[in-house]
Design an enzyme around this catalytic site. Structure first.
Site, PDB file in Angstrom:
ATOM      1  N   SER A   1      97.939  39.341  55.108  1.00  0.00           N
ATOM      2  CA  SER A   1      96.909  38.894  54.084  1.00  0.00           C
ATOM      3  C   SER A   1      95.678  39.445  54.063  1.00  0.00           C
ATOM      4  CB  SER A   1      96.800  37.538  54.260  1.00  0.00           C
ATOM      5  OG  SER A   1      96.156  37.101  55.293  1.00  0.00           O
ATOM      6  N   LYS A   2      94.779  39.072  52.983  1.00  0.00           N
ATOM      7  CA  LYS A   2      93.384  39.678  52.958  1.00  0.00           C
ATOM      8  C   LYS A   2      92.746  39.805  54.257  1.00  0.00           C
ATOM      9  CE  LYS A   2      90.831  40.053  48.777  1.00  0.00           C
ATOM     10  NZ  LYS A   2      90.119  39.416  47.508  1.00  0.00           N
TER      11      LYS A   2
END
Ligand code: GLU
Length: 492
Positions: A264-265
């Site tokens: 994820s980011k």
């Protein structure tokens, strides 16, 4: 007759393209190319809350960079504006709202969906009660049971707000054959009567993509695993319309190597743009992501795009999560960097040395790239420590000393180096000549005591390319200047 393969990439324009979405695009693209089918780009922008300016342009830029090119759908025009090509348009969902409304009402007419007038307060209360009873949140079909179709029509005409919900059967199972996972079954009782048309007249993703994949004649949908639980809803909708559903294949999740959680980011670089900026080559990124979930079942690791098209097979897609190993990506990228010819690489590296623009001639850049490319993993690496090529090094005298060597000895070896360098003719200033001369001298004495001081004199660094590479790149005059400086430093 066999149906023409038609696949799509259908991102929501959220402002950046996640590397996992690029993989989705790639697999769809490969499948289309392999089967001489169509691959189109559809923009799923019906969630108005999530609209980001320029997101579509950024998306197309990222796809074009990766060379994952569609032949239908949404494109850049010559003037840089967004345009659409293809006979199944519009391909931007926000331009198709009326189509979705028509089909939502068609389902109501068929008795497969119904209008729901429940206020959000009622739904909140219902949810709270269900939560307390440890039940999954689900709409209780009140409006289906208590509002007749005639009443519903009257209420709509009088301007009352409503949504359209799909009437999911309360019993039975929905089964489908997933291209990656094989047979998958879901109990209908676990599927809520989901909304297909919202009170603002916008469709939900469920309705919009089902309608579009039917009208756009999609034959296969390869998409992220997160959509798997929604797929029975989609299958039920296709059946309710009386349409044939495309084949679905849900791609495995991509995991962070350390946490083993979905990438994820928060993990840092996940957008295609991040990889672009760091100087990953599109060939390397594409090769790397191709292997995140597709197993070619051979030892081969390096695949050019045309080889991927040839070898790719949906039957070889993995179910279990794929680990995103940045080290492997770096290795692969380095390999692709070294496959480039110098001219190409020079062009690619130039932007990273922008700050030295004034001091950088084409010839000098070519030399720097030649020296540095062996150790490069990303194009941005060219800028790491690049000051050694542009600034006179500053360092402490003691760095010049190899192990226990004496200053007297140091002085001698540097004098010898200076002699050798000065003796190489300008027109014989080649990497090979310089290396040969220096190595001949190094071999007739203690190598470390000879080569280390010279390298430090040229670079001021503990670690750097070899002294002959540095001398070659810096040129005779600058090399002499730097060795001279080192000699005078010993004297202080
Ligand atoms: N718009 C959805 C997304 O961005 C597409 C899902 C699908 O491919 O059906 O994830």
């Amino acid at each position: 007759m066999k149906k023409k393969v038609r696949v799509r990439f259908a991102p929501s324009p959220t402002g950046y393209l996640h590397i996992g979405s690029l993989r989705t695009a790639l697999y769809n693209f490969l499948w289309a190319k392999k089967n001489e089918g169509d691959y189109f780009l559809r923009i799923e922008d019906t969630d108005q809350k999530r609209i980001v300016p320029d997101a579509v342009a950024k998306l197309i830029e990222s796809l074009e960079w990766a060379n994952i090119l569609h032949n239908e759908g949404v494109f850049f025009g010559k003037d840089g504006k967004i345009l659409e090509k293809g006979k199944y348009g519009p391909y931007i969902q926000s331009k198709r709202i009326k189509i979705y409304q028509k089909y939502a009402h068609e389902l109501v007419e068929k008795g497969k969906a119904y209008c729901c007038f429940c206020a959000s307060e009622r739904l909140d209360t219902l949810r709270a009660v269900q939560e307390k009873a440890k039940l999954a949140p689900a709409y209780d079909k009140l409006c289906l049971k208590e509002v007749s179709p005639e009443d519903a029509k009257k209420r709509i005409t009088s301007g009352e707000k409503y949504v359209i919900r799909f009437d999911v059967p309360e019993t039975g199972e929905t089964e489908f054959s997933d291209a990656v996972r094989g047979k998958v079954k879901f109990g209908n009782k676990n599927l809520d009567d989901f909304v297909i048309l919202k009170s603002d007249g916008y469709p939900t993703y469920h309705l919009a993509h089902v309608v579009d994949d039917h009208l756009m004649k999609t034959t296969l949908v390869l998409r992220g695993e997160e959509w798997l639980p929604s797929t029975p809803k989609h299958i039920l909708m296709f059946r309710a319309f009386g349409w044939e559903a495309p084949r679905y294949g849900h791609l495995c999740v991509i995991l962070n190597k350390g946490t083993k959680k979905k990438l994820s980011k928060r993990d840092g670089d996940v957008s295609v743009e991040d990889f672009m900026k760091k100087g990953y080559l599109p060939e390397a990124v594409v090769n790397f992501i191709a292997l995140l979930g597709w197993n070619p079942k051979t030892e081969q690791e390096l695949f050019a795009l045309d080889e991927l098209i040839k070898e790719f097979d949906i039957a070889k897609l993995n179910k279990s999560g794929a680990i995103f190993d940045t080290k492997k990506l770096d290795w692969m990228n380095g390999t692709y960097i070294r496959k480039k010819n110098i001219k190409e690489l020079v062009e690619l590296c130039e932007p990273y040395l922008e700050k030295y623009k004034e001091k950088l001639s084409g010839e000098y850049l070519e030399k720097i790239v030649t020296v540095e490319r062996e150790r490069m993993r990303r194009l941005a690496d060219i800028a790491d420590g690049a000051e050694i090529y542009f600034e006179t090094p500053e360092y402490e005298k003691k760095l010049l000393l190899w192990k226990e060597m004496s200053e007297e000895n140091l002085q001698k070896t540097l004098a010898k180096s200076l002699d050798i360098i000065s003796g190489v003719k300008e027109n014989g200033w080649t990497l090979e000549n310089i290396k040969n001369e220096l190595m001949a001298a190094a071999d007739s004495r203690n190598r470390g005591e000879f080569l280390w001081p010279l390298r430090v004199a040229l670079t001021g660094k503990e670690k750097s390319p070899s002294p002959w590479e540095m001398a070659w790149a810096l040129g005779k005059k600058e090399s002499i200047k730097r060795v001279d400086k080192a000699i005078s430093l010993i004297k202080t």
